[in-house]
Motif scaffolding. Structure first.
Motif, PDB file in Angstrom:
ATOM      1  N   SER A   1     -61.302  77.028  66.230  1.00 32.35           N
ATOM      2  CA  SER A   1     -60.352  76.190  65.504  1.00 32.35           C
ATOM      3  C   SER A   1     -59.361  75.576  66.491  1.00 32.35           C
ATOM      4  CB  SER A   1     -59.604  77.010  64.450  1.00 32.35           C
ATOM      5  OG  SER A   1     -58.736  76.190  63.695  1.00 32.35           O
ATOM      6  N   MET A   2     -59.887  74.906  67.509  1.00 32.96           N
ATOM      7  CA  MET A   2     -59.035  74.356  68.556  1.00 32.96           C
ATOM      8  C   MET A   2     -58.844  72.848  68.436  1.00 32.96           C
ATOM      9  SD  MET A   2     -60.100  76.500  71.971  1.00 32.96           S
ATOM     10  CE  MET A   2     -61.834  76.065  71.860  1.00 32.96           C
ATOM     11  N   ASP A   3     -59.499  72.213  67.474  1.00 28.41           N
ATOM     12  CA  ASP A   3     -59.361  70.767  67.351  1.00 28.41           C
ATOM     13  C   ASP A   3     -57.971  70.390  66.856  1.00 28.41           C
ATOM     14  OD1 ASP A   3     -62.061  69.786  68.052  1.00 28.41           O
ATOM     15  OD2 ASP A   3     -62.661  71.023  66.345  1.00 28.41           O
ATOM     16  N   SER A   4     -57.516  69.226  67.235  1.00 31.89           N
ATOM     17  CA  SER A   4     -56.168  68.759  66.919  1.00 31.89           C
ATOM     18  C   SER A   4     -55.889  68.736  65.425  1.00 31.89           C
ATOM     19  CB  SER A   4     -55.988  67.348  67.493  1.00 31.89           C
ATOM     20  OG  SER A   4     -54.846  66.728  66.964  1.00 31.89           O
ATOM     21  N   ASP A   5     -54.741  69.323  65.036  1.00 29.13           N
ATOM     22  CA  ASP A   5     -54.336  69.282  63.630  1.00 29.13           C
ATOM     23  C   ASP A   5     -54.022  67.862  63.175  1.00 29.13           C
ATOM     24  OD1 ASP A   5     -54.584  71.995  63.649  1.00 29.13           O
ATOM     25  OD2 ASP A   5     -52.430  72.421  63.726  1.00 29.13           O
ATOM     26  N   VAL A   6     -53.648  67.017  64.102  1.00 29.57           N
ATOM     27  CA  VAL A   6     -53.318  65.631  63.771  1.00 29.57           C
ATOM     28  C   VAL A   6     -54.592  64.838  63.487  1.00 29.57           C
ATOM     29  CG1 VAL A   6     -52.269  63.498  64.598  1.00 29.57           C
ATOM     30  CG2 VAL A   6     -51.190  65.702  65.112  1.00 29.57           C
ATOM     31  N   THR A   7     -55.580  64.987  64.371  1.00 35.42           N
ATOM     32  CA  THR A   7     -56.829  64.234  64.225  1.00 35.42           C
ATOM     33  C   THR A   7     -57.757  64.859  63.202  1.00 35.42           C
ATOM     34  OG1 THR A   7     -56.646  63.652  66.565  1.00 35.42           O
ATOM     35  CG2 THR A   7     -58.754  63.211  65.505  1.00 35.42           C
TER      36      THR A   7
ATOM     37  N   ASP B   1     -64.403  57.332  59.917  1.00 34.30           N
ATOM     38  CA  ASP B   1     -65.390  57.504  58.850  1.00 34.30           C
ATOM     39  C   ASP B   1     -66.214  58.771  59.062  1.00 34.30           C
ATOM     40  OD1 ASP B   1     -66.537  56.276  61.118  1.00 34.30           O
ATOM     41  OD2 ASP B   1     -68.202  55.483  59.922  1.00 34.30           O
ATOM     42  N   ARG B   2     -66.468  59.122  60.323  1.00 36.98           N
ATOM     43  CA  ARG B   2     -67.220  60.347  60.592  1.00 36.98           C
ATOM     44  C   ARG B   2     -66.381  61.581  60.276  1.00 36.98           C
ATOM     45  NH1 ARG B   2     -70.672  58.749  66.115  1.00 36.98           N
ATOM     46  NH2 ARG B   2     -71.340  56.710  65.326  1.00 36.98           N
ATOM     47  N   ARG B   3     -65.090  61.499  60.568  1.00 44.93           N
ATOM     48  CA  ARG B   3     -64.206  62.625  60.224  1.00 44.93           C
ATOM     49  C   ARG B   3     -64.080  62.752  58.711  1.00 44.93           C
ATOM     50  NH1 ARG B   3     -61.192  60.131  64.149  1.00 44.93           N
ATOM     51  NH2 ARG B   3     -59.498  59.589  62.716  1.00 44.93           N
ATOM     52  N   ALA B   4     -64.030  61.636  58.018  1.00 41.64           N
ATOM     53  CA  ALA B   4     -63.939  61.679  56.553  1.00 41.64           C
ATOM     54  C   ALA B   4     -65.183  62.335  55.966  1.00 41.64           C
ATOM     55  CB  ALA B   4     -63.767  60.267  56.000  1.00 41.64           C
TER      56      ALA B   4
ATOM     57  N   PRO C   1     -56.997  67.264  60.449  1.00 39.90           N
ATOM     58  CA  PRO C   1     -56.138  68.098  59.608  1.00 39.90           C
ATOM     59  C   PRO C   1     -56.900  68.946  58.590  1.00 39.90           C
ATOM     60  CG  PRO C   1     -56.041  65.819  58.896  1.00 39.90           C
ATOM     61  CD  PRO C   1     -56.780  65.819  60.190  1.00 39.90           C
ATOM     62  N   TYR C   2     -58.101  68.565  58.263  1.00 46.25           N
ATOM     63  CA  TYR C   2     -58.884  69.243  57.238  1.00 46.25           C
ATOM     64  C   TYR C   2     -59.574  70.513  57.742  1.00 46.25           C
ATOM     65  CZ  TYR C   2     -62.401  66.572  59.811  1.00 46.25           C
ATOM     66  OH  TYR C   2     -63.172  66.029  60.814  1.00 46.25           O
ATOM     67  N   LYS C   3     -59.611  70.709  59.049  1.00 47.19           N
ATOM     68  CA  LYS C   3     -60.398  71.801  59.596  1.00 47.19           C
ATOM     69  C   LYS C   3     -59.738  73.170  59.440  1.00 47.19           C
ATOM     70  CE  LYS C   3     -63.630  69.919  62.877  1.00 47.19           C
ATOM     71  NZ  LYS C   3     -64.228  70.079  64.196  1.00 47.19           N
ATOM     72  N   LYS C   4     -58.422  73.217  59.484  1.00 47.84           N
ATOM     73  CA  LYS C   4     -57.727  74.502  59.505  1.00 47.84           C
ATOM     74  C   LYS C   4     -58.082  75.366  58.308  1.00 47.84           C
ATOM     75  CE  LYS C   4     -55.405  74.316  63.335  1.00 47.84           C
ATOM     76  NZ  LYS C   4     -55.770  75.218  64.444  1.00 47.84           N
ATOM     77  N   HIS C   5     -58.117  74.756  57.122  1.00 49.25           N
ATOM     78  CA  HIS C   5     -58.383  75.547  55.914  1.00 49.25           C
ATOM     79  C   HIS C   5     -59.771  76.171  55.986  1.00 49.25           C
ATOM     80  CE1 HIS C   5     -58.434  76.790  51.733  1.00 49.25           C
ATOM     81  NE2 HIS C   5     -59.597  76.172  51.591  1.00 49.25           N
ATOM     82  N   ALA C   6     -60.774  75.380  56.346  1.00 48.65           N
ATOM     83  CA  ALA C   6     -62.138  75.890  56.394  1.00 48.65           C
ATOM     84  C   ALA C   6     -62.284  76.991  57.443  1.00 48.65           C
ATOM     85  CB  ALA C   6     -63.112  74.753  56.677  1.00 48.65           C
ATOM     86  N   MET C   7     -61.651  76.801  58.594  1.00 50.30           N
ATOM     87  CA  MET C   7     -61.799  77.785  59.656  1.00 50.30           C
ATOM     88  C   MET C   7     -61.017  79.066  59.352  1.00 50.30           C
ATOM     89  SD  MET C   7     -63.967  76.143  61.218  1.00 50.30           S
ATOM     90  CE  MET C   7     -64.317  77.441  62.401  1.00 50.30           C
ATOM     91  N   ARG C   8     -59.863  78.920  58.724  1.00 47.97           N
ATOM     92  CA  ARG C   8     -59.117  80.130  58.324  1.00 47.97           C
ATOM     93  C   ARG C   8     -59.934  80.953  57.338  1.00 47.97           C
ATOM     94  NH1 ARG C   8     -54.180  76.711  57.765  1.00 47.97           N
ATOM     95  NH2 ARG C   8     -52.957  76.962  59.683  1.00 47.97           N
ATOM     96  N   LYS C   9     -60.630  80.258  56.447  1.00 46.69           N
ATOM     97  CA  LYS C   9     -61.481  80.943  55.467  1.00 46.69           C
ATOM     98  C   LYS C   9     -62.585  81.719  56.173  1.00 46.69           C
ATOM     99  CE  LYS C   9     -64.400  79.854  51.460  1.00 46.69           C
ATOM    100  NZ  LYS C   9     -64.907  78.759  50.586  1.00 46.69           N
ATOM    101  N   LEU C  10     -63.200  81.089  57.161  1.00 43.65           N
ATOM    102  CA  LEU C  10     -64.265  81.741  57.930  1.00 43.65           C
ATOM    103  C   LEU C  10     -63.709  82.947  58.699  1.00 43.65           C
ATOM    104  CD1 LEU C  10     -66.797  79.747  60.169  1.00 43.65           C
ATOM    105  CD2 LEU C  10     -65.985  82.023  60.779  1.00 43.65           C
ATOM    106  N   PHE C  11     -62.589  82.753  59.379  1.00 43.27           N
ATOM    107  CA  PHE C  11     -62.023  83.829  60.186  1.00 43.27           C
ATOM    108  C   PHE C  11     -61.583  85.001  59.308  1.00 43.27           C
ATOM    109  CE2 PHE C  11     -60.575  80.309  63.319  1.00 43.27           C
ATOM    110  CZ  PHE C  11     -61.866  80.200  63.789  1.00 43.27           C
ATOM    111  N   ALA C  12     -61.000  84.699  58.146  1.00 36.11           N
ATOM    112  CA  ALA C  12     -60.571  85.760  57.226  1.00 36.11           C
ATOM    113  C   ALA C  12     -61.770  86.556  56.735  1.00 36.11           C
ATOM    114  CB  ALA C  12     -59.810  85.156  56.049  1.00 36.11           C
TER     115      ALA C  12
END
Length: 415
Positions: free
Chosen positions: A379-385, A318-321, A387-398
């Motif tokens: 952006s080192m957190d698990s893609d499995v646990t 629920d916290r991840r959601a 999965p929503y983080k990659k998009h936000a972090m790629r946006k920041l890094f870009a």
């Protein structure tokens, strides 16, 4: 990946090519076996005691594992040999970014390696200190970045860099060393004392002697922290990540706290109860790039001292959601609600890049805990646990990479 990077470094160690923080920390963060790399680096320094790059990577491993004293020794050995090091990301065909850094742990400088981990950039680390007299020996570069964070130890270095960077001929981000030096906890508090959209709790620096008088009830909290009473937050000056920070509810607790501490200077601020209706505490980390805000993470915790790793984010779906929704809707929800606060942060801090830790108060204000350029954004957190983080972090890094590129383009056009 680490093995390949090590082979490259062995071939070019004379040029100061290092593996750098990102791959090493990622390996350990993901539970990888660091021993093969450690053994290779140790073999290198045993064979060649002038291998500064190997010493610096060893220092990074030791810092990550929490061996601060040994890490400092390895880092000193590296910097006694050379002051320029290179990290080659991806194909190494991208920007050449000169990064001004200084000796210290991971909180001493902006961890720019994490921001550019997925790029093709060449990061050129140039170490400076109080003894640096000129910058004539910096490597050729396209753009520069001041990465030295605020701390008592770094203040004289930032003051020196302010003088050395006057009239710098190349494009540079965060060319404001004195503004960075002003990001002390009490400095940030004063900067936003009259900002209606932000609550930056009043913070004062007090000597141990003054705190002892509070503990002995010779002074009341309100006499040193106007309008305040217990509970208060006390922490030694120069600490981060909640180290030695405690909520103190009365004079007796303060006396007990001081009995277990030896530091000479402390920050004191009132405790602000920022819990939500469900009793949980929420803390957001947000990065600012040329005035635009980007979501980094949201931590939800049962405890008032919120840290992402100890908040149970990986444990509670629920916290991840909640974090996923916050990240997804950030631009049209949280950022909109705090437009005035975000504009004030950019205007008053006057930095091209910085990050904040904050919370949202019931009255709509932003509760500002800290502002700095050295907060870890990754952006080192698990893609499995997560999965929503990659998009936000790629946006920041870009956005960070684009900000660097925008400063380079006028120089290209002029040429």
């Amino acid at each position: 990946m680490l093995k390949t990077a090590t082979v490259q470094c062995e071939a070019e160690s004379a040029q100061g090519l290092i593996i750098g923080k990102a791959p090493i920390v990622r390996c350990l963060y993901e539970g990888g076996d660091i021993m093969p790399l450690w053994n290779e680096l140790m073999a290198r320094v045993s064979a060649d005691t002038s291998d500064a790059a190997a010493f610096l990577d060893l220092s990074t491993i030791l810092h990550t594992l929490g061996h601060a004293e040994k890490a400092a020794l390895a880092q000193t050995a590296a910097l006694d040999i050379r002051r320029n090091f290179q990290i080659r990301n991806g194909q190494g065909t991208g920007q050449r970014i000169l990064v001004f850094v200084t000796a210290g742990d991971f909180m001493a400088n902006t961890p720019i390696e994490f921001l550019l981990e997925d790029s093709d950039a060449n990061i050129l680390l140039h170490y400076v200190d109080c003894a640096t007299t000129d910058l004539s020996n910096v490597p050729s570069h396209d753009v520069a970045f001041v990465a030295i964070g605020e701390s008592t130890a770094n203040r004289p270095v930032l003051e020196k860099l302010h003088r050395l960077l006057t009239g710098w001929p190349r494009p540079i981000m965060n060319n404001a060393p004195l503004r960075i030096a002003g990001l002390t906890r009490d400095g940030v508090s004063r900067a936003f004392a009259d900002e209606p959209s932000i609550l930056a709790p009043p913070t004062v620096g007090l000597s141990r002697e003054t705190l002892a008088k509070l503990a002995a009830t010779e002074l009341a909290p309100g006499s040193v922290l106007a309008g305040s009473n217990y509970p208060i937050i006390v922490r030694p000056v120069g600490t981060h990540a909640g180290q030695s920070m405690e909520k103190i509810s009365n004079a007796a607790e303060l006396a007990g706290y001081l009995a277990g501490r030896s530091e000479a200077e402390y920050y004191v601020s009132p405790f602000i109860d920022y819990s939500g209706q469900d009793g949980k505490f929420r803390k957001q980390r947000i990065a600012f790039i040329d005035g635009k805000a980007f979501a980094s993470h949201l931590a939800v915790s049962d405890h008032w001292m919120v840290h992402y790793l100890s908040a149970g984010m990986a444990k509670y779906a629920d916290r991840r959601a909640e974090e996923a929704a916050w990240m997804q809707d950030f631009d049209c929800d949280f950022a909109v609600r705090h437009t005035q606060a975000f504009a004030a942060l950019h205007r008053r801090l006057g930095l091209d890049y910085f990050a904040i830790d904050c919370a949202e108060l019931p009255d709509g204000r932003l509760l500002l805990f800290e502002a700095d350029i050295a907060m870890i954004v990754h952006s080192m957190d698990s893609d499995v646990t997560f999965p929503y983080k990659k998009h936000a972090m790629r946006k920041l890094f870009a956005a960070f990479e684009d900000a660097l590129q925008r400063r380079i383009e006028p120089m290209i056009s002029a040429a």
